[in-house]
Write a protein that holds these residues in place. Sequence first.
Motif, PDB file in Angstrom:
ATOM      1  N   GLY A  47      38.832  36.988  13.448  1.00  0.00           N
ATOM      2  CA  GLY A  47      39.956  36.150  13.039  1.00  0.00           C
ATOM      3  C   GLY A  47      41.079  36.287  14.045  1.00  0.00           C
ATOM      4  N   MET A  48      41.650  35.166  14.484  1.00  0.00           N
ATOM      5  CA  MET A  48      42.670  35.202  15.529  1.00  0.00           C
ATOM      6  C   MET A  48      43.874  36.046  15.138  1.00  0.00           C
ATOM      7  N   GLU A  49      44.173  36.124  13.834  1.00  0.00           N
ATOM      8  CA  GLU A  49      45.318  36.919  13.383  1.00  0.00           C
ATOM      9  C   GLU A  49      45.068  38.421  13.550  1.00  0.00           C
ATOM     10  N   ARG A  50      43.826  38.793  13.846  1.00  0.00           N
ATOM     11  CA  ARG A  50      43.489  40.209  14.035  1.00  0.00           C
ATOM     12  C   ARG A  50      43.163  40.537  15.490  1.00  0.00           C
ATOM     13  N   VAL A  51      43.506  39.630  16.385  1.00  0.00           N
ATOM     14  CA  VAL A  51      43.270  39.852  17.812  1.00  0.00           C
ATOM     15  C   VAL A  51      44.608  40.159  18.487  1.00  0.00           C
ATOM     16  N   PHE A  52      44.663  41.308  19.156  1.00  0.00           N
ATOM     17  CA  PHE A  52      45.887  41.733  19.835  1.00  0.00           C
ATOM     18  C   PHE A  52      45.560  42.032  21.292  1.00  0.00           C
ATOM     19  N   GLY A  53      46.528  41.831  22.157  1.00  0.00           N
ATOM     20  CA  GLY A  53      46.303  42.086  23.572  1.00  0.00           C
ATOM     21  C   GLY A  53      46.859  40.967  24.421  1.00  0.00           C
ATOM     22  N   ASN A  54      46.320  40.813  25.607  1.00  0.00           N
ATOM     23  CA  ASN A  54      46.893  39.827  26.515  1.00  0.00           C
ATOM     24  C   ASN A  54      45.844  39.199  27.421  1.00  0.00           C
ATOM     25  N   ILE A  55      46.215  38.033  27.944  1.00  0.00           N
ATOM     26  CA  ILE A  55      45.429  37.325  28.946  1.00  0.00           C
ATOM     27  C   ILE A  55      45.911  37.765  30.324  1.00  0.00           C
ATOM     28  N   THR A  56      44.989  38.044  31.222  1.00  0.00           N
ATOM     29  CA  THR A  56      45.363  38.379  32.597  1.00  0.00           C
ATOM     30  C   THR A  56      45.915  37.124  33.261  1.00  0.00           C
ATOM     31  N   ASN A  57      47.193  37.158  33.626  1.00  0.00           N
ATOM     32  CA  ASN A  57      47.777  35.933  34.186  1.00  0.00           C
ATOM     33  C   ASN A  57      47.242  35.665  35.593  1.00  0.00           C
ATOM     34  N   GLN A  58      47.501  34.472  36.062  1.00  0.00           N
ATOM     35  CA  GLN A  58      46.910  34.018  37.330  1.00  0.00           C
ATOM     36  C   GLN A  58      47.297  34.917  38.495  1.00  0.00           C
ATOM     37  N   ASN A  59      48.555  35.336  38.554  1.00  0.00           N
ATOM     38  CA  ASN A  59      49.004  36.184  39.665  1.00  0.00           C
ATOM     39  C   ASN A  59      48.281  37.524  39.677  1.00  0.00           C
ATOM     40  N   ASP A  60      48.118  38.111  38.487  1.00  0.00           N
ATOM     41  CA  ASP A  60      47.447  39.408  38.409  1.00  0.00           C
ATOM     42  C   ASP A  60      45.957  39.279  38.729  1.00  0.00           C
ATOM     43  N   LEU A  61      45.318  38.218  38.213  1.00  0.00           N
ATOM     44  CA  LEU A  61      43.900  38.004  38.499  1.00  0.00           C
ATOM     45  C   LEU A  61      43.699  37.752  39.992  1.00  0.00           C
ATOM     46  N   ASP A  62      44.586  36.984  40.574  1.00  0.00           N
ATOM     47  CA  ASP A  62      44.512  36.695  42.007  1.00  0.00           C
ATOM     48  C   ASP A  62      44.661  37.977  42.824  1.00  0.00           C
ATOM     49  N   ALA A  63      45.609  38.826  42.426  1.00  0.00           N
ATOM     50  CA  ALA A  63      45.834  40.082  43.149  1.00  0.00           C
ATOM     51  C   ALA A  63      44.625  41.002  43.037  1.00  0.00           C
ATOM     52  N   LEU A  64      44.039  41.084  41.838  1.00  0.00           N
ATOM     53  CA  LEU A  64      42.868  41.935  41.623  1.00  0.00           C
ATOM     54  C   LEU A  64      41.687  41.487  42.484  1.00  0.00           C
ATOM     55  N   LEU A  65      41.360  40.195  42.409  1.00  0.00           N
ATOM     56  CA  LEU A  65      40.211  39.693  43.155  1.00  0.00           C
ATOM     57  C   LEU A  65      40.460  39.730  44.659  1.00  0.00           C
ATOM     58  N   ASN A  66      41.676  39.437  45.049  1.00  0.00           N
ATOM     59  CA  ASN A  66      42.016  39.489  46.476  1.00  0.00           C
ATOM     60  C   ASN A  66      41.849  40.908  47.012  1.00  0.00           C
ATOM     61  N   GLY A  67      42.307  41.881  46.236  1.00  0.00           N
ATOM     62  CA  GLY A  67      42.201  43.273  46.651  1.00  0.00           C
ATOM     63  C   GLY A  67      40.761  43.755  46.708  1.00  0.00           C
ATOM     64  N   VAL A  68      39.986  43.400  45.690  1.00  0.00           N
ATOM     65  CA  VAL A  68      38.582  43.821  45.630  1.00  0.00           C
ATOM     66  C   VAL A  68      37.805  43.267  46.820  1.00  0.00           C
ATOM     67  N   PHE A  69      37.950  41.974  47.075  1.00  0.00           N
ATOM     68  CA  PHE A  69      37.181  41.359  48.158  1.00  0.00           C
ATOM     69  C   PHE A  69      37.685  41.781  49.533  1.00  0.00           C
ATOM     70  N   ALA A  70      38.973  42.126  49.636  1.00  0.00           N
ATOM     71  CA  ALA A  70      39.507  42.603  50.914  1.00  0.00           C
ATOM     72  C   ALA A  70      39.009  44.016  51.217  1.00  0.00           C
ATOM     73  N   ASN A  71      38.964  44.849  50.194  1.00  0.00           N
ATOM     74  CA  ASN A  71      38.602  46.255  50.395  1.00  0.00           C
ATOM     75  C   ASN A  71      37.096  46.497  50.453  1.00  0.00           C
ATOM     76  N   PHE A  72      36.330  45.621  49.785  1.00  0.00           N
ATOM     77  CA  PHE A  72      34.883  45.852  49.660  1.00  0.00           C
ATOM     78  C   PHE A  72      34.112  44.583  50.037  1.00  0.00           C
TER      79      PHE A  72
END
Length: 321
Positions: A47-72
């Motif tokens: 039930g949506m009323e029992r879901v807590f947390g957050n969506i990874t925003n575009q800037n954070d997702l971009d930074a994560l993937l950019n870092g992963v592919f740059a380093n590895f």
Amino acid sequence: MPRLLATQSHVVHGYVGNKAATFPLQCLGWDVDCCNSVQFSNHTGYGMERVFGNITNQNDLDALLNGVFANFATDYDALLSGYLPNKESVNCMGQHYSKFKEKNKKLLWLMDPVMGDEGQLYVNEDVIPEYQKLTFSSNGLVDIITPNQYELEILYGKKISSKEELKQSLEELHKTVPVIVVTSCSSELFDDKGHIYCVASIKGEAPLVYRIPYIDTYFTGVGDLFSALLLDRIIKLYQDETATLKFADQIDDIINVLQRVLKMTKYYSKENIKSKMGSVIGMKDMELRIVESRDLYHTVPIINSKFPIDFPKKKYLYKEL
């Protein structure tokens, strides 16, 4: 040891998205790196009323993937993408994965275009053109897709009401995607409400229909586990010269694994309980028993003779489409 990058959902409690995919793949000898598109307390079936947390925003997702592919930059043998909640996250994943695949043509990319089921979207509508762009890219970078029938209809842009229309949709998508597995089809399509039908297709070969007995309860994470196992089996099919199972047998094998996991899950659940959307008790009881099934992910499972469940290998291949 092969290494996979998986970009999809994460839940703290339960087994969907990366939680459903990671441990089984590790049991099969994979090193799995996870990029989480969302971080929720639990899946939305509670039930949506029992879901807590957050969506990874575009800037954070971009930074994560950019870092992963740059380093590895040469570390990955495969890419997997699953639940991405909005246009920005699909676009971000698509750009990074496409760029990496262009430089590493031999790796496999499995894209599960998670959008909805049974006529209902559970992501923002603006993801549709993003998934269509990736599916029909002239570069043909996506190797495998695993839509259900509703998601296939969205990608294809037309309603599918007959087996012939299903064939036509597969032919159209095969212009750019070599492997398509429709994980579940409408019961009306095969006039059979007692079974779930899966259709698997490799470009240039006749699509294959698999018939699976219907279990009258609601499970989550099954599609995520299916995609993970499919990626493992397809890699073995294409790259392991000692592999003996053909494509048709590999799909049969995956369905056998899933049936074993569901059987294990029901064994550990309360007797006669049935889960349904919004039911906390039912959903909690029917969380996939991913850890308890640790010996069941291989083609030949490791079965303890003292265990009170029988796991017979069955043939689910039904016929050509």
